[in-house]
Design a protein around this motif. Structure first.
Motif, PDB file in Angstrom:
ATOM      1  N   THR A 178       0.834  -1.199   0.000  1.00 23.11           N
ATOM      2  CA  THR A 178       0.000   0.000   0.000  1.00 23.11           C
ATOM      3  C   THR A 178       0.869   1.248   0.000  1.00 23.11           C
ATOM      4  N   LYS A 179       0.514   2.215  -0.841  1.00 27.63           N
ATOM      5  CA  LYS A 179       1.293   3.450  -0.926  1.00 27.63           C
ATOM      6  C   LYS A 179       1.332   4.133   0.433  1.00 27.63           C
ATOM      7  N   GLY A 180       2.527   4.404   0.885  1.00 25.97           N
ATOM      8  CA  GLY A 180       2.712   4.990   2.209  1.00 25.97           C
ATOM      9  C   GLY A 180       2.890   3.955   3.299  1.00 25.97           C
ATOM     10  N   GLY A 181       2.578   2.697   2.968  1.00 27.56           N
ATOM     11  CA  GLY A 181       2.711   1.627   3.953  1.00 27.56           C
ATOM     12  C   GLY A 181       3.791   0.623   3.592  1.00 27.56           C
ATOM     13  N   GLU A 182       4.726   1.038   2.708  1.00 23.02           N
ATOM     14  CA  GLU A 182       5.803   0.153   2.303  1.00 23.02           C
ATOM     15  C   GLU A 182       6.727  -0.138   3.483  1.00 23.02           C
ATOM     16  N   PRO A 183       7.321  -1.324   3.525  1.00 26.91           N
ATOM     17  CA  PRO A 183       8.304  -1.611   4.575  1.00 26.91           C
ATOM     18  C   PRO A 183       9.425  -0.580   4.545  1.00 26.91           C
ATOM     19  N   LEU A 184       9.774  -0.057   5.706  1.00 21.89           N
ATOM     20  CA  LEU A 184      10.828   0.946   5.776  1.00 21.89           C
ATOM     21  C   LEU A 184      12.186   0.307   5.516  1.00 21.89           C
ATOM     22  N   PRO A 185      13.086   1.037   4.854  1.00 20.93           N
ATOM     23  CA  PRO A 185      14.392   0.459   4.518  1.00 20.93           C
ATOM     24  C   PRO A 185      15.378   0.493   5.679  1.00 20.93           C
ATOM     25  N   ASP A 186      14.875   0.215   6.901  1.00 23.75           N
ATOM     26  CA  ASP A 186      15.772   0.160   8.057  1.00 23.75           C
ATOM     27  C   ASP A 186      16.214  -1.269   8.324  1.00 23.75           C
ATOM     28  N   LYS A 187      15.798  -2.184   7.439  1.00 27.81           N
ATOM     29  CA  LYS A 187      16.261  -3.568   7.498  1.00 27.81           C
ATOM     30  C   LYS A 187      17.300  -3.759   6.392  1.00 27.81           C
ATOM     31  N   SER A 188      18.241  -4.612   6.633  1.00 29.73           N
ATOM     32  CA  SER A 188      19.320  -4.772   5.671  1.00 29.73           C
ATOM     33  C   SER A 188      18.985  -5.824   4.616  1.00 29.73           C
ATOM     34  N   ILE A 189      19.549  -5.631   3.426  1.00 29.94           N
ATOM     35  CA  ILE A 189      19.524  -6.652   2.386  1.00 29.94           C
ATOM     36  C   ILE A 189      20.966  -7.104   2.189  1.00 29.94           C
ATOM     37  N   SER A 190      21.245  -8.303   2.639  1.00 30.12           N
ATOM     38  CA  SER A 190      22.584  -8.854   2.508  1.00 30.12           C
ATOM     39  C   SER A 190      22.615  -9.843   1.350  1.00 30.12           C
ATOM     40  N   TYR A 191      23.808 -10.292   1.012  1.00 30.47           N
ATOM     41  CA  TYR A 191      23.948 -11.175  -0.145  1.00 30.47           C
ATOM     42  C   TYR A 191      25.170 -12.056   0.020  1.00 30.47           C
ATOM     43  N   TYR A 192      25.239 -13.085  -0.823  1.00 29.86           N
ATOM     44  CA  TYR A 192      26.344 -14.039  -0.790  1.00 29.86           C
ATOM     45  C   TYR A 192      27.256 -13.902  -2.004  1.00 29.86           C
ATOM     46  N   ALA A 193      26.789 -13.208  -3.043  1.00 29.85           N
ATOM     47  CA  ALA A 193      27.529 -13.148  -4.302  1.00 29.85           C
ATOM     48  C   ALA A 193      28.870 -12.457  -4.122  1.00 29.85           C
ATOM     49  N   GLY A 194      29.916 -13.068  -4.682  1.00 29.64           N
ATOM     50  CA  GLY A 194      31.236 -12.456  -4.656  1.00 29.64           C
ATOM     51  C   GLY A 194      31.878 -12.483  -3.285  1.00 29.64           C
TER      52      GLY A 194
END
Length: 327
Positions: A12-28
């Motif tokens: 929902t517009k305005g109700g998006e998950p806040l980007p205070d959580k990290s997106i980690s990865y394994y590549a490289g």
């Protein structure tokens, strides 16, 4: 096209998950490329570096700046997409697609179609048995990134071809289907490395894309997450789709036609969301003014035609001409 004509937003517009959580990865994995470089010394490195799969090594050498918030925002802008291997994000009123086509354009990898992508019927050859025993891994399981890194320190007596095979396995495990370091990779795909030419020609781009988008669609963006596969392609996708934004925030590099190698990326940028939207609102404002101007002219022409048709027109030919012709 009106915004209401687009499919429903994923969040929902305005109700998006806040980007205070990290997106980690394994590549490289930071240990992988130095280990592989040491294992091969100089012989054979140039051949791999200039191959299609060498794009991962070149990307690694860029020291690309991962921007978790940027990717997070792009994923929370998603609109509902019934296509299993596509995602669509809506930036203001501009839809942006990430599909196999965009992935191929960005990476330059072979994304061709093959009937048996899983290589389900691939037999274990005698050469494969010898190679796997040399590596010291389970024949029924694919090698993990950790096992490949370990093998790099014990391969000095191997043949040149076997060290090349180890190198290509590293690219496969560490970039194409990057997962947790200790997780075994697909055994059938790993067996293909015995045929070095066949391995290089296989459509690894299709494997990499499928693995990545499956991982993305399974994640809950309201939590800290790890995305499997070559997730950095998503950040390059943002720059690829929003060139004005990329020019200011992507640290573009000159003279490389491959989009994957055209940016240094960014770290620690503030107000990412606002700037993404700003670079499209700036463009839309001009469009809206043009649309308003054209609408006004059309309305004036329709009014003049109506008066002429009903016989109530009092305008001269010049006045009608002024209304019809753009200023």
């Amino acid at each position: 096209m009106e915004a209401s004509e687009f499919p429903q937003r994923l969040y929902t517009k305005g109700g998006e998950p806040l980007p205070d959580k990290s997106i980690s990865y394994y590549a490289g994995d930071y240990r992988l490329v130095p280990s592989l470089r040491q294992a091969l010394r100089e012989d054979g490195w140039a051949d791999i570096y200039e191959s299609l799969l060498g794009v991962f090594l070149k990307f690694h050498d860029l020291d690309f700046g991962w921007a978790s918030r940027l990717v997070h925002h792009m994923l929370t802008f998603q609109i509902v997409c019934n296509q299993r291997y596509e995602l669509h994000s809506l930036i203001v009123t501009t839809p942006v697609r990430f599909s196999l086509h965009e992935f191929e354009e960005i990476t330059g990898l072979n994304c061709g179609y093959v009937n048996d992508l899983a290589l389900a019927d691939l037999e274990i050859s005698d050469d494969m048995r010898v190679f796997r025993e040399q590596m010291g891994v389970n024949m029924e399981l694919g090698p993990s990134t950790f096992e490949i890194i370990e093998a790099c320190s014990n391969c000095s007596s191997w043949s040149r071809d076997d060290r090349l095979r180890l190198r290509y396995l590293g690219i496969y495990a560490g970039f194409i289907v990057a997962t947790e370091t200790i997780s075994p990779k697909n055994a059938n795909h790993a067996r293909l490395v015995v045929d070095l030419e066949g391995f290089k020609e296989f459509p690894w781009g299709r494997i990499a894309f499928k693995h990545l988008i499956k991982s993305v669609k399974e994640k809950d963006l309201s939590k800290n997450i790890n995305i499997e596969g070559f997730v950095q392609a998503l950040q390059v996708w943002v720059y690829y789709a929003l060139p004005d934004f990329a020019a200011e925030f992507g640290e573009p590099l000159p003279n490389d036609p491959n989009p994957l190698l055209s940016y240094k990326g960014s770290r620690g940028r503030k107000n990412v969301k606002a700037n993404m939207l700003k670079h499209l609102l700036s463009g839309l404002g001009s469009c809206e003014k043009q649309i308003k101007l054209l609408s006004d002219k059309v309305e004036a022409v329709e009014h003049a035609v109506e008066e002429l048709t009903t016989g109530t027109a009092k305008h001269t030919d010049e006045e009608v001409k002024d209304n019809v012709e753009p200023s």
